[in-house]
Write an enzyme that holds these catalytic residues in place. Sequence first.
Site, mmCIF file in Angstrom:
data_model
loop_
_atom_site.group_PDB
_atom_site.id
_atom_site.type_symbol
_atom_site.label_atom_id
_atom_site.label_comp_id
_atom_site.label_asym_id
_atom_site.label_seq_id
_atom_site.Cartn_x
_atom_site.Cartn_y
_atom_site.Cartn_z
ATOM 1 N N LYS A 164 -23.030 -5.357 2.013
ATOM 2 C CA LYS A 164 -21.622 -5.563 1.675
ATOM 3 C C LYS A 164 -20.790 -5.623 2.946
ATOM 4 C CE LYS A 164 -18.970 -2.316 -0.276
ATOM 5 N NZ LYS A 164 -17.865 -2.194 0.729
ATOM 6 N N ASP A 183 -19.956 3.244 3.034
ATOM 7 C CA ASP A 183 -19.494 3.969 4.216
ATOM 8 C C ASP A 183 -18.455 5.026 3.845
ATOM 9 O OD1 ASP A 183 -17.376 2.264 3.683
ATOM 10 O OD2 ASP A 183 -17.468 1.197 5.595
ATOM 11 N N SER A 184 -18.153 5.125 2.541
ATOM 12 C CA SER A 184 -17.335 6.227 2.031
ATOM 13 C C SER A 184 -17.965 7.581 2.334
ATOM 14 C CB SER A 184 -17.150 6.080 0.520
ATOM 15 O OG SER A 184 -18.402 5.882 -0.123
ATOM 16 N N GLU A 203 -16.832 -6.280 4.516
ATOM 17 C CA GLU A 203 -15.389 -6.371 4.289
ATOM 18 C C GLU A 203 -14.819 -7.565 5.050
ATOM 19 O OE1 GLU A 203 -13.177 -2.794 4.960
ATOM 20 O OE2 GLU A 203 -14.635 -1.527 3.926
ATOM 21 N N GLU A 247 -11.069 -4.447 -4.342
ATOM 22 C CA GLU A 247 -10.544 -3.080 -4.241
ATOM 23 C C GLU A 247 -9.035 -3.077 -4.096
ATOM 24 O OE1 GLU A 247 -10.998 1.136 -1.812
ATOM 25 O OE2 GLU A 247 -12.327 -0.528 -1.314
ATOM 26 N N ASP A 297 -23.449 -0.879 2.600
ATOM 27 C CA ASP A 297 -22.287 -1.238 3.409
ATOM 28 C C ASP A 297 -22.697 -1.532 4.845
ATOM 29 O OD1 ASP A 297 -19.814 -1.473 2.172
ATOM 30 O OD2 ASP A 297 -19.492 0.683 2.081
#
Length: 264
Positions: free
Chosen positions: A111, A43-44, A113, A180, A82
């Site tokens: 992925k 999602d960067s 978070e 991270e 993501d």
Amino acid sequence: MKKITISDLFAMKNKQKIVMITAYDALFAKLFDDYADMILVGDSLNMSFNGKNETIGLSVKEMIYHAKAVRTGSKRAFLVVDVPFGAIYSKKVALKNCIEIYKKTGCDAVKIEGGSEIKGIVKALSQNGVGVMGHIGLKPQLSRKEGGFKVAGRDEETAKKILADAIELELAGAGLLLLEGIPSELGKKITNSVKIPTIGIGAGSDTDGQVLVWSDAFGFFEEFKPKFVKRFLDGANLIRNAIQDYADEVRTKKFPSSEYEYTK
């Protein structure tokens, strides 16, 4: 070259460093595929290519669009996608969204978070056959809540929490962990405490592998450069020089010359 599987990544733990990089389209995925063991559709892209100052704002539909393009270009690398902000606010919603991503993109894992608070979701996904990569430490999707992108685990209490999160996510069924923005000593401790492969981004050299956002690594994203980023190419200036040459040649009628024209 044969497709890399989760079994291959487990076999690399403690033996061979895993190389991971982001991609958002088929063109760059194809370029990276021979060299990267893993590709992340991160999602960067909301920052690197949408011009936003945070990763929040992407939809599941947008992530699927980009991941399908990457899957077209990548035949070898292990593909991770993501799960965007807001897509796992309940177990039911998480299962729906993650299974949709998994089915429509052909990815190898999603992925997510979060730490121990999402272990129930990780377990449910794993039980339903969805590969999961956990993401702990600095969590970009919480940047607005936390007032920016801040290194995590610098004090003893939060370091213990992050280590506990890693262990709980592994027990819940996560097959991979992304670490991270944490001190290198913590990255090493987590890597040695879990059996699943760890991928670091700003987590030191002792994780099982490394990931970078490609536009950071190759010098295309210029708004800021995190401490953990090494630029392997001056990409933005190379493009500026090339577009300037192109514009100059068009305006001076140097291009197209006869070499680039059709004849009868």
